[in-house]
Design an enzyme around this catalytic site. Structure first.
Site, mmCIF file in Angstrom:
data_model
loop_
_atom_site.group_PDB
_atom_site.id
_atom_site.type_symbol
_atom_site.label_atom_id
_atom_site.label_comp_id
_atom_site.label_asym_id
_atom_site.label_seq_id
_atom_site.Cartn_x
_atom_site.Cartn_y
_atom_site.Cartn_z
ATOM 1 N N ASP A 11 0.927 -1.113 0.011
ATOM 2 C CA ASP A 11 0.092 0.080 0.004
ATOM 3 C C ASP A 11 0.730 1.292 -0.206
ATOM 4 O O ASP A 11 2.022 1.156 0.304
ATOM 5 C CB ASP A 11 -0.780 0.085 1.139
ATOM 6 C CG ASP A 11 -1.742 1.255 1.513
ATOM 7 O OD1 ASP A 11 -2.458 1.550 0.405
ATOM 8 O OD2 ASP A 11 -1.802 1.853 2.660
ATOM 9 N N ASP A 13 -0.443 5.151 0.822
ATOM 10 C CA ASP A 13 -0.718 6.149 1.786
ATOM 11 C C ASP A 13 -0.908 5.560 3.064
ATOM 12 O O ASP A 13 -1.466 4.472 3.333
ATOM 13 C CB ASP A 13 -2.221 6.874 1.347
ATOM 14 C CG ASP A 13 -2.124 7.712 0.275
ATOM 15 O OD1 ASP A 13 -1.091 7.991 -0.475
ATOM 16 O OD2 ASP A 13 -3.150 8.150 -0.141
ATOM 17 N N ASP A 208 -1.931 -0.464 5.778
ATOM 18 C CA ASP A 208 -2.238 0.160 7.229
ATOM 19 C C ASP A 208 -3.787 0.273 7.390
ATOM 20 O O ASP A 208 -4.244 0.202 8.559
ATOM 21 C CB ASP A 208 -1.591 1.493 7.352
ATOM 22 C CG ASP A 208 -2.342 2.510 6.479
ATOM 23 O OD1 ASP A 208 -2.659 2.334 5.542
ATOM 24 O OD2 ASP A 208 -2.894 3.369 7.143
#
Length: 268
Positions: A11, A13, A208
């Protein structure tokens, strides 16, 4: 863990990029190790192709990339007979048209990227105007800012599912897209590299947010990156799960370095 046959699927961001600043300085050591060993470092992000290509260029990366939450997989150097892009999602025009009909039908209070100018998008996200312009170049998804009640959201979500669409919770927005996710794309990548090499493929995935859960579940090693703004999502059903102590790119680098370049245990 041997670097041979290893993919790093990540991922962006809140993971490789800091949640607040979008910087990756704290990840430089792990980025350098991946480049040195030519370990495929594959973005699997809610960002657009234009955003992902800009970052890949800055990092001198030339690997496949998965964009818009698993909606499309772009291959920079396809072999003969391979497509340049594998589309798993649905066109954004269909998503936006449905969204507009739903707002008129039920009066939902929700805004999407298509409702905002570049300047408004920059204000909502903290992106620069240039970055916001790249973020507007969406092809297969519509990020949404939900401004209604939780009860209304459940109704909206059920209507999206009935239409064959998916709603994913990201770090800042909900994402409306076709029947795909980051996990489906990760499984495709495993088979793609296995077919090319004829060897087993190990996947380290890092993320996250809730929209990373399917990607982490499809990996051999799932790394949940600590967030400064929300608790860890539920642990994915991967073979091995690591939760970092550090947030964002610092946690990303710490986890990757420990997996790719583990230090021998000290003698006693």
């Amino acid at each position: 863990m041997s670097a041979v046959g290893t993919l790093v699927v990540t991922d962006l961001d809140g993971t490789l990029l800091d949640h607040h600043t979008y910087q990756y300085d704290a990840a430089q050591a792990a980025l350098a190790l991946c480049r040195q060993r030519r370990i495929p470092l594959i973005f699997n992000t809610s960002k657009t192709l234009a955003e992902s290509q800009a970052l890949a260029s800055a990092l001198s990366l030339h690997w496949p990339m998965v964009v818009e939450n698993g909606s499309a997989i772009h291959l920079p150097e396809p072999l003969e007979g391979e497509p340049r892009a594998v589309i798993l999602g649905q066109p954004r025009q269909q998503l936006v048209a449905w969204l507009q009909r739903e707002r008129q039908r039920a009066g939902f209070s929700v805004q999407g990227f298509s409702d905002w100018s570049v300047a408004e998008l920059a204000a909502h996200t903290g992106l620069s105007l240039a970055q916001a312009e790249l973020a507007q170049q969406r092809e297969y998804s519509e990020p949404l800012l939900w401004q209604d009640t939780e009860h209304a959201f459940l109704t909206f979500q059920a209507s999206a599912r009935a239409q064959g669409f998916t709603l994913l919770k990201g770090g800042r927005f909900f994402h409306l897209l076709g029947q795909t996710d980051k996990g489906r794309a990760t499984t495709w990548l495993r088979q793609h590299y296995h077919t090319r090499s004829g060897q087993p493929v190990q996947i380290i995935a890092l993320g996250d947010g809730h929209n990373d859960s399917a990607m982490l579940a499809a990996a051999d090693v799932a790394v949940q990156i600590r967030s400064p703004v929300h608790p860890f999502p539920p642990k994915p059903a991967a073979k091995r799960v690591i939760q970092t102590e550090l947030c964002g790119p610092a946690g990303w680098a710490q986890a990757l370095l420990s997996l790719l370049d583990p230090q021998p245990a000290a003698a006693h």
